[in-house]
Design a protein around this motif. Structure first.
Motif: not given
Length: 232
Positions: A12-25
């Motif tokens: 799960g953390h993998k995806l929140t890390m990526m989404l936060e890095e990319c600034g996606l909503e």
């Protein structure tokens, strides 16, 4: 908008890390795996393997209908392609990142996961199984340590390969590993930890799972699954 079906696990953390890095909503939809949320019919339509994370992208790059997917590695690769970030566009750079992404998916994650299970959750201690997975985890840490020699990140620049591996290394103590034995991994681990997006992702997890200990009922749900749970 992206719907992320999430619980506070390494995958799960993998995806929140990526989404936060990319600034996606994105919107978090909690899937409490200790309570059995992963067996709900609506979730199984998105993730037929009854595992989280899963994701629905309501604004895919082709402008068409929402795209749903499961498997954390596939999701990281999809987001890298969608944003053009953390996944190189050139053949050799992309190949190296994807190779190490699959290394995590096929090796580090499964072996560390079995390590954690037999050492912390198994109702009976099986010394052979415990040592088998501790040793294999140790070998994989050594592989990663060698790869990181002279590099700041796994495949050169920071990428989805790092985001895939980092959450699994967070559990090093519970896996019977000492980062002092792997100096390149240790410095890399701190480097990724210090990234603001990493810190935001891990802070978010604390607000979602406020009772991280797994109950006996939760263990039964998590570790005694058969095909029966998938009957719709």
């Amino acid at each position: 908008m992206i719907d992320l079906y999430y619980w506070t696990t390494p995958n799960g953390h993998k995806l929140t890390m990526m989404l936060e890095e990319c600034g996606l909503e994105y919107r978090i939809i909690p899937i409490n795996i200790s309570a059995g949320d992963q067996f709900g019919p609506a979730f199984l339509e998105i993730s037929p393997n009854n595992k989280m994370p899963a994701m629905v992208d309501h604004t895919p790059a082709d402008g068409g209908a929402p795209v749903s997917m499961f498997e954390s590695g596939a999701m990281l690769q999809y987001l890298g392609e969608k944003t053009g970030k953390f996944l190189p566009q050139d053949l050799r750079g992309r190949t190296e990142v994807v190779t190490w992404l699959y290394w995590q998916m096929g090796g580090l994650g499964p072996m560390a996961g079995q390590n954690h299970h037999f050492n912390h959750y198994a109702p009976e201690k099986i010394p052979y199984a415990q040592q088998r997975y501790i040793n294999e985890t140790n070998r994989l840490y050594g592989v990663l340590n060698h790869q990181l020699k002279g590099r700041d990140f796994i495949a050169g620049d920071y990428s989805i390969a790092d985001m895939a591996s980092f959450p699994w290394i967070r559990g090093h103590e519970g896996q019977g590993q000492d980062l002092n034995d792997f100096p390149n991994v240790k410095t890399w681990f701190q480097r990724v930890s210090d990234r603001p997006a990493t810190q935001r992702a891990l802070d978010l997890a604390k607000t979602i799972n406020t009772a991280p200990s797994v109950t006996e009922k939760g263990k039964d749900i998590l570790f005694n699954q058969t095909a029966k749970v998938l009957r719709r």
